[in-house]
Scaffold this motif. Structure first.
Motif, PDB file in Angstrom:
ATOM      1  N   GLU A  92       0.836  -1.208   0.000  1.00 54.98           N
ATOM      2  CA  GLU A  92       0.000   0.000   0.000  1.00 54.98           C
ATOM      3  C   GLU A  92       0.870   1.256   0.000  1.00 54.98           C
ATOM      4  O   GLU A  92       0.546   2.242  -0.665  1.00 54.98           O
ATOM      5  CB  GLU A  92      -0.940   0.012   1.209  1.00 54.98           C
ATOM      6  N   MET A  93       1.959   1.204   0.726  1.00 54.77           N
ATOM      7  CA  MET A  93       2.874   2.343   0.759  1.00 54.77           C
ATOM      8  C   MET A  93       3.487   2.580  -0.625  1.00 54.77           C
ATOM      9  O   MET A  93       3.634   3.731  -1.052  1.00 54.77           O
ATOM     10  CB  MET A  93       3.971   2.125   1.805  1.00 54.77           C
ATOM     11  N   ILE A  94       3.833   1.509  -1.300  1.00 56.67           N
ATOM     12  CA  ILE A  94       4.372   1.628  -2.659  1.00 56.67           C
ATOM     13  C   ILE A  94       3.327   2.253  -3.576  1.00 56.67           C
ATOM     14  O   ILE A  94       3.630   3.154  -4.370  1.00 56.67           O
ATOM     15  CB  ILE A  94       4.845   0.262  -3.187  1.00 56.67           C
ATOM     16  N   ILE A  95       2.094   1.788  -3.465  1.00 58.58           N
ATOM     17  CA  ILE A  95       1.015   2.358  -4.281  1.00 58.58           C
ATOM     18  C   ILE A  95       0.875   3.851  -3.992  1.00 58.58           C
ATOM     19  O   ILE A  95       0.776   4.666  -4.919  1.00 58.58           O
ATOM     20  CB  ILE A  95      -0.316   1.613  -4.016  1.00 58.58           C
ATOM     21  N   ASN A  96       0.891   4.221  -2.719  1.00 58.57           N
ATOM     22  CA  ASN A  96       0.766   5.635  -2.363  1.00 58.57           C
ATOM     23  C   ASN A  96       1.933   6.465  -2.891  1.00 58.57           C
ATOM     24  O   ASN A  96       1.735   7.581  -3.379  1.00 58.57           O
ATOM     25  CB  ASN A  96       0.619   5.794  -0.847  1.00 58.57           C
ATOM     26  N   CYS A  97       3.132   5.925  -2.801  1.00 60.36           N
ATOM     27  CA  CYS A  97       4.298   6.641  -3.338  1.00 60.36           C
ATOM     28  C   CYS A  97       4.174   6.836  -4.844  1.00 60.36           C
ATOM     29  O   CYS A  97       4.449   7.926  -5.351  1.00 60.36           O
ATOM     30  CB  CYS A  97       5.584   5.870  -3.031  1.00 60.36           C
ATOM     31  N   THR A  98       3.768   5.798  -5.547  1.00 57.81           N
ATOM     32  CA  THR A  98       3.676   5.920  -7.002  1.00 57.81           C
ATOM     33  C   THR A  98       2.565   6.886  -7.408  1.00 57.81           C
ATOM     34  O   THR A  98       2.700   7.587  -8.414  1.00 57.81           O
ATOM     35  CB  THR A  98       3.502   4.549  -7.690  1.00 57.81           C
ATOM     36  N   LYS A  99       1.495   6.953  -6.631  1.00 59.14           N
ATOM     37  CA  LYS A  99       0.453   7.949  -6.908  1.00 59.14           C
ATOM     38  C   LYS A  99       0.999   9.365  -6.731  1.00 59.14           C
ATOM     39  O   LYS A  99       0.722  10.256  -7.543  1.00 59.14           O
ATOM     40  CB  LYS A  99      -0.756   7.736  -5.991  1.00 59.14           C
ATOM     41  N   GLU A 100       1.765   9.565  -5.681  1.00 61.17           N
ATOM     42  CA  GLU A 100       2.385  10.882  -5.455  1.00 61.17           C
ATOM     43  C   GLU A 100       3.348  11.219  -6.592  1.00 61.17           C
ATOM     44  O   GLU A 100       3.357  12.340  -7.095  1.00 61.17           O
ATOM     45  CB  GLU A 100       3.110  10.917  -4.107  1.00 61.17           C
ATOM     46  N   LEU A 101       4.141  10.237  -7.001  1.00 63.46           N
ATOM     47  CA  LEU A 101       5.100  10.476  -8.087  1.00 63.46           C
ATOM     48  C   LEU A 101       4.386  10.753  -9.406  1.00 63.46           C
ATOM     49  O   LEU A 101       4.840  11.586 -10.195  1.00 63.46           O
ATOM     50  CB  LEU A 101       6.049   9.283  -8.221  1.00 63.46           C
ATOM     51  N   LYS A 102       3.280  10.085  -9.646  1.00 63.66           N
ATOM     52  CA  LYS A 102       2.498  10.343 -10.850  1.00 63.66           C
ATOM     53  C   LYS A 102       2.066  11.802 -10.882  1.00 63.66           C
ATOM     54  O   LYS A 102       2.195  12.489 -11.905  1.00 63.66           O
ATOM     55  CB  LYS A 102       1.280   9.419 -10.906  1.00 63.66           C
ATOM     56  N   SER A 103       1.577  12.283  -9.753  1.00 68.17           N
ATOM     57  CA  SER A 103       1.165  13.680  -9.657  1.00 68.17           C
ATOM     58  C   SER A 103       2.346  14.622  -9.875  1.00 68.17           C
ATOM     59  O   SER A 103       2.223  15.642 -10.558  1.00 68.17           O
ATOM     60  CB  SER A 103       0.526  13.939  -8.290  1.00 68.17           C
ATOM     61  N   VAL A 104       3.482  14.274  -9.315  1.00 67.20           N
ATOM     62  CA  VAL A 104       4.686  15.098  -9.494  1.00 67.20           C
ATOM     63  C   VAL A 104       5.042  15.194 -10.974  1.00 67.20           C
ATOM     64  O   VAL A 104       5.263  16.287 -11.509  1.00 67.20           O
ATOM     65  CB  VAL A 104       5.877  14.521  -8.686  1.00 67.20           C
ATOM     66  N   ASP A 138      13.117  -2.183  -0.914  1.00 68.97           N
ATOM     67  CA  ASP A 138      13.923  -1.654  -2.024  1.00 68.97           C
ATOM     68  C   ASP A 138      13.057  -0.867  -3.007  1.00 68.97           C
ATOM     69  O   ASP A 138      13.506   0.125  -3.580  1.00 68.97           O
ATOM     70  CB  ASP A 138      14.620  -2.784  -2.785  1.00 68.97           C
ATOM     71  N   THR A 139      11.827  -1.318  -3.200  1.00 69.59           N
ATOM     72  CA  THR A 139      10.910  -0.624  -4.103  1.00 69.59           C
ATOM     73  C   THR A 139      10.554   0.748  -3.541  1.00 69.59           C
ATOM     74  O   THR A 139      10.508   1.742  -4.277  1.00 69.59           O
ATOM     75  CB  THR A 139       9.639  -1.462  -4.354  1.00 69.59           C
ATOM     76  N   LEU A 140      10.320   0.807  -2.230  1.00 67.50           N
ATOM     77  CA  LEU A 140      10.084   2.114  -1.613  1.00 67.50           C
ATOM     78  C   LEU A 140      11.311   3.012  -1.748  1.00 67.50           C
ATOM     79  O   LEU A 140      11.180   4.218  -2.007  1.00 67.50           O
ATOM     80  CB  LEU A 140       9.715   1.948  -0.135  1.00 67.50           C
ATOM     81  N   ASP A 141      12.493   2.442  -1.585  1.00 64.00           N
ATOM     82  CA  ASP A 141      13.723   3.211  -1.782  1.00 64.00           C
ATOM     83  C   ASP A 141      13.809   3.756  -3.209  1.00 64.00           C
ATOM     84  O   ASP A 141      14.229   4.898  -3.426  1.00 64.00           O
ATOM     85  CB  ASP A 141      14.955   2.350  -1.500  1.00 64.00           C
ATOM     86  N   ALA A 142      13.396   2.940  -4.181  1.00 63.14           N
ATOM     87  CA  ALA A 142      13.421   3.375  -5.577  1.00 63.14           C
ATOM     88  C   ALA A 142      12.454   4.539  -5.800  1.00 63.14           C
ATOM     89  O   ALA A 142      12.758   5.463  -6.568  1.00 63.14           O
ATOM     90  CB  ALA A 142      13.082   2.206  -6.511  1.00 63.14           C
ATOM     91  N   CYS A 143      11.327   4.508  -5.112  1.00 64.99           N
ATOM     92  CA  CYS A 143      10.378   5.631  -5.199  1.00 64.99           C
ATOM     93  C   CYS A 143      11.020   6.901  -4.643  1.00 64.99           C
ATOM     94  O   CYS A 143      10.900   7.980  -5.230  1.00 64.99           O
ATOM     95  CB  CYS A 143       9.100   5.318  -4.430  1.00 64.99           C
ATOM     96  N   GLU A 144      11.684   6.756  -3.518  1.00 61.77           N
ATOM     97  CA  GLU A 144      12.359   7.915  -2.928  1.00 61.77           C
ATOM     98  C   GLU A 144      13.466   8.428  -3.852  1.00 61.77           C
ATOM     99  O   GLU A 144      13.671   9.642  -3.974  1.00 61.77           O
ATOM    100  CB  GLU A 144      12.931   7.559  -1.553  1.00 61.77           C
ATOM    101  N   ASP A 145      14.166   7.524  -4.516  1.00 63.68           N
ATOM    102  CA  ASP A 145      15.211   7.941  -5.458  1.00 63.68           C
ATOM    103  C   ASP A 145      14.630   8.787  -6.593  1.00 63.68           C
ATOM    104  O   ASP A 145      15.225   9.790  -7.003  1.00 63.68           O
ATOM    105  CB  ASP A 145      15.939   6.723  -6.031  1.00 63.68           C
ATOM    106  N   VAL A 146      13.463   8.390  -7.110  1.00 66.44           N
ATOM    107  CA  VAL A 146      12.801   9.184  -8.152  1.00 66.44           C
ATOM    108  C   VAL A 146      12.491  10.576  -7.609  1.00 66.44           C
ATOM    109  O   VAL A 146      12.766  11.589  -8.252  1.00 66.44           O
ATOM    110  CB  VAL A 146      11.507   8.502  -8.661  1.00 66.44           C
ATOM    111  N   ALA A 147      11.922  10.620  -6.407  1.00 65.39           N
ATOM    112  CA  ALA A 147      11.576  11.910  -5.796  1.00 65.39           C
ATOM    113  C   ALA A 147      12.818  12.781  -5.626  1.00 65.39           C
ATOM    114  O   ALA A 147      12.779  13.995  -5.902  1.00 65.39           O
ATOM    115  CB  ALA A 147      10.888  11.681  -4.453  1.00 65.39           C
ATOM    116  N   ASN A 148      13.919  12.177  -5.210  1.00 65.14           N
ATOM    117  CA  ASN A 148      15.155  12.939  -5.012  1.00 65.14           C
ATOM    118  C   ASN A 148      15.700  13.492  -6.322  1.00 65.14           C
ATOM    119  O   ASN A 148      16.161  14.629  -6.378  1.00 65.14           O
ATOM    120  CB  ASN A 148      16.208  12.073  -4.320  1.00 65.14           C
TER     121      ASN A 148
END
Length: 148
Positions: free
Chosen positions: A55-67, A128-138
């Motif tokens: 669920e956290m991964i889904i939420n991160c990817t939704k945020e990244l989509k918006s970004v 690791d997938t959550l880390d990858a989401c954070e890497d995109v954000a960074n």
């Protein structure tokens, strides 16, 4: 990548877009790895912590989509930064869920070493997938700061 090479995109450098795309691809690769582990190990029952991390991964990817959708308009810098902060917050929370999941896994399954091995690996790949989401954000944060 072919579309990027054929398209003129004014607001961002091609190098910045390439860096963002490469990091997004890392998310996809990490998700594939998790999915393959479920298949390889024949997991039939999902642990609650895996659901939470998913669920956290889904939420991160939704945020990244918006970004990404808001990258075209330089007036959206404040919104982009808020979304990036949210991705970082979710990832930090994911670290806590991951550590607690591993701790629980080892304390409750001392007599089931195979289960420990399987779930330790799966939890690791979810994190690791959550880390990858954070890497995109960074990366996006750096691009936005550079172009501000």
């Amino acid at each position: 990548m072919e579309l990027l090479n054929r398209t003129f995109i004014a607001p961002l450098d091609r190098e910045d877009l390439f860096a963002i795309i490469k990091e997004i691809d890392n998310i996809v690769d990490a998700l594939e790895t998790v999915a393959h582990r479920f298949e390889i190990y024949g997991v039939e029952q999902i642990k609650p912590e895996a659901k939470i991390l998913s669920e956290m991964i889904i939420n991160c990817t939704k945020e990244l989509k918006s970004v990404v959708e808001n990258l075209k308009d330089s007036k959206n810098t404040k919104l982009i930064k808020e979304k990036i902060i949210e991705v970082n917050r979710i990832e930090d929370e994911g670290d806590i869920v991951y550590r607690n999941a591993i701790k629980k896994l080892f304390s409750e399954n001392r007599d089931k070493p195979i289960e420990v091995i399987i779930w330790k690996e799966i939890f690791g790949f979810l994190e690791d997938t959550l880390d990858a989401c954070e890497d995109v954000a960074n990366v996006i944060e750096g691009v936005v700061t550079k172009n501000a």
